[in-house]
Design a protein around this motif. Structure first.
Motif, PDB file in Angstrom:
ATOM      1  N   ILE A  47      42.217  59.838  71.349  1.00  0.00           N
ATOM      2  CA  ILE A  47      43.058  60.587  70.417  1.00  0.00           C
ATOM      3  C   ILE A  47      42.890  59.935  69.053  1.00  0.00           C
ATOM      4  N   VAL A  48      42.504  60.713  68.075  1.00  0.00           N
ATOM      5  CA  VAL A  48      42.156  60.160  66.767  1.00  0.00           C
ATOM      6  C   VAL A  48      43.283  60.394  65.760  1.00  0.00           C
ATOM      7  N   TRP A  49      43.748  59.284  65.161  1.00  0.00           N
ATOM      8  CA  TRP A  49      44.798  59.338  64.129  1.00  0.00           C
ATOM      9  C   TRP A  49      44.283  58.782  62.797  1.00  0.00           C
ATOM     10  N   SER A  50      42.983  58.825  62.603  1.00  0.00           N
ATOM     11  CA  SER A  50      42.394  58.188  61.422  1.00  0.00           C
ATOM     12  C   SER A  50      41.688  59.159  60.495  1.00  0.00           C
ATOM     13  N   LEU A  51      41.848  60.460  60.713  1.00  0.00           N
ATOM     14  CA  LEU A  51      41.163  61.448  59.872  1.00  0.00           C
ATOM     15  C   LEU A  51      42.185  62.154  58.985  1.00  0.00           C
ATOM     16  N   ASN A  52      41.867  62.295  57.690  1.00  0.00           N
ATOM     17  CA  ASN A  52      42.755  62.993  56.764  1.00  0.00           C
ATOM     18  C   ASN A  52      42.562  64.509  56.846  1.00  0.00           C
ATOM     19  N   ASN A  53      42.418  64.998  58.041  1.00  0.00           N
ATOM     20  CA  ASN A  53      42.178  66.415  58.291  1.00  0.00           C
ATOM     21  C   ASN A  53      43.526  67.129  58.448  1.00  0.00           C
ATOM     22  N   TYR A  54      44.338  67.056  57.393  1.00  0.00           N
ATOM     23  CA  TYR A  54      45.744  67.461  57.488  1.00  0.00           C
ATOM     24  C   TYR A  54      45.942  68.864  58.064  1.00  0.00           C
ATOM     25  N   LEU A  55      45.226  69.845  57.528  1.00  0.00           N
ATOM     26  CA  LEU A  55      45.457  71.235  57.921  1.00  0.00           C
ATOM     27  C   LEU A  55      44.552  71.684  59.066  1.00  0.00           C
ATOM     28  N   GLY A  56      43.747  70.764  59.575  1.00  0.00           N
ATOM     29  CA  GLY A  56      42.876  71.092  60.698  1.00  0.00           C
ATOM     30  C   GLY A  56      41.704  71.973  60.329  1.00  0.00           C
ATOM     31  N   LEU A  57      41.297  71.965  59.066  1.00  0.00           N
ATOM     32  CA  LEU A  57      40.209  72.844  58.626  1.00  0.00           C
ATOM     33  C   LEU A  57      38.820  72.295  58.942  1.00  0.00           C
ATOM     34  N   ALA A  58      38.738  71.008  59.268  1.00  0.00           N
ATOM     35  CA  ALA A  58      37.422  70.375  59.402  1.00  0.00           C
ATOM     36  C   ALA A  58      36.522  71.076  60.411  1.00  0.00           C
TER      37      ALA A  58
END
Length: 424
Positions: A47-58
């Motif tokens: 489980i990754v908590w290190s990505l600034n992918n706030y809105l899940g657009l990645a």
């Protein structure tokens, strides 16, 4: 005469001194697979908590489709050259217009990168007789930008308005003594380590007392704060008082690039004087087209921000209920404060990753004082309740081990090297 490389070989730096044991695991780890709340680390799902992918657009299918089509249509080279010379297009200008309108500003300028961009904005705006007054917790990119500025700088304690006023008195006295120059105040909209918002509305309230302009770096606020997601100025109802609004595409937009927005006359000056853009290749067209799509989704899909905040509050409330200190965060950025040394921190990180399948970024000395540990968790719209519950359990169990001294080791562990990716 000494070899200039001699010092580099003798002193690896405060973080580099650990590279032999840390590289590939604690530093420069490799996350693999589709970007999301769960990815592969050394062959194992975490489980990754290190990505600034706030809105899940990645890894959103609509985004993937547009990025693919734009790359096929234009390639990665187009347009060639700097914007000023041969690298300008209608799409670049359209994105600038739309960003300016979204932020309630007259004009905006695209920047190739956030870090490089804000450094160059500071360099373009400030002269040798100008004074910068800045928050002590400003990001490294702002600090590096100020290193290029030849004038005086006064720092105020983080979010301390009384100290801000004191430094503004000093800056004003200096400007009056010089009889030339002006004052630029710099703060962040959201401080990325602690997650607290800058006191922007309180700062702008001093515009009646002091003569200054305000630059806000809202990298973490853009897309996450405010009713429309326009950032900290919208959230604090003072956007019109922010003279230079800056943000990056690397977080909520899950892309590359950045922008600066403000009055048209000032943007025109920066556009023709910002060295990092005048002397650099234009942002590639697939990124511009992709960022237009991302902005569309940010504006027309409020459910993404709503889901982000739902997850953030579930995580933060869960941590607080279990007795964790998460500081003063009032944004999705979720710091978890603990006590321990570098060696303990790395042993705990290894336990979390190997035995609990939780991948979280950790901050230790020299970034923060010795004896302290900060986990920085970044919730996103794509995290699930299961992700949150599993993580809360993992933190509860590993915190007990930390307090009991189970992670007391003499040095950074390297037994992770004994386990290959195929073994985990």
């Amino acid at each position: 005469m000494a070899d200039i490389f001699a010092r580099l070989l003798q002193d690896s730096g405060p973080i580099g001194q650990h590279r032999d044991r840390a590289h590939g695991y604690f530093a420069f780890p490799k996350l693999e697979g589709p970007l999301g709340s769960r990815m592969k680390f050394r062959g194992k799902e975490v489980i990754v908590w290190s990505l600034n992918n706030y809105l899940g657009l990645a890894n959103h299918p609509e985004i993937r489709k547009v990025d693919t089509e734009a790359t096929a249509a234009y390639g990665l080279a187009y347009p060639m050259g700097a914007r000023m010379m041969s690298g300008n297009t209608e799409k670049h200008e359209e994105l600038e217009r739309r960003l300016a309108a979204f932020e309630g500003k007259e004009d905006a300028i695209l920047l190739n990168y956030g870090y490089q961009g804000i450094m160059s904005v500071i360099d373009a705006v400030c002269g040798r007789h100008d004074v910068i007054v800045y928050d002590a917790e400003c990001h490294a990119c702002i600090m590096d930008g100020m290193r290029m500025q030849l004038g005086h700088k006064f720092v105020f304690k983080h979010n301390d308005i009384k100290d801000f006023e004191k430094q503004m008195d000093r800056a004003t006295t200096l400007i009056n003594k010089q009889k030339q120059g002006g004052i630029l105040v710099i703060s962040e909209g959201v401080f990325g380590m602690a997650g607290d918002q800058g006191k922007i509305k309180e700062i702008v309230s001093y515009k009646g007392k002091y003569d200054f302009r305000l630059l806000v770096d809202d990298a973490h606020g853009f897309g996450t704060l405010g009713e429309k997601g326009a950032g900290v100025g919208e959230a604090q109802d003072c956007q019109d008082q922010i003279d230079l609004y800056f943000s990056t595409f690397a977080k909520s937009m899950a892309s590359i690039g950045a922008f600066i927005a403000g009055d048209k006359a000032i943007m025109d000056y920066i556009r023709y004087n910002i060295r990092s853009q005048i002397f650099a290749k234009s942002l590639p067209m697939p990124l511009v087209v992709g960022n237009l799509k991302r902005l569309d989704m940010l504006q027309t899909m409020p459910e993404l921000k709503e889901k982000l905040w739902s997850n953030a509050l579930k995580l933060q409330n869960g941590l607080k209920e279990k007795g964790f200190d998460i500081g003063e965060t009032n944004t999705p950025v979720t710091p978890v404060y603990m006590k321990g040394g570098v060696e303990e921190a790395t042993a705990m990180v290894m336990d979390l990753r190997e035995n609990y399948s939780v991948f979280a970024s950790i901050v230790v000395y020299p970034v923060i004082p010795k004896g302290h540990i900060i986990y920085r968790l970044i919730p996103s719209a794509v995290h699930t309740d299961e992700d949150i519950e599993q993580t809360l359990l993992a933190f509860s169990e590993t915190k007990k081990k930390l307090d009991a001294g189970a992670y007391k080791v003499a040095e950074i562990p390297d037994d992770w090297r004994q386990t290959t990716a195929s073994d985990v």
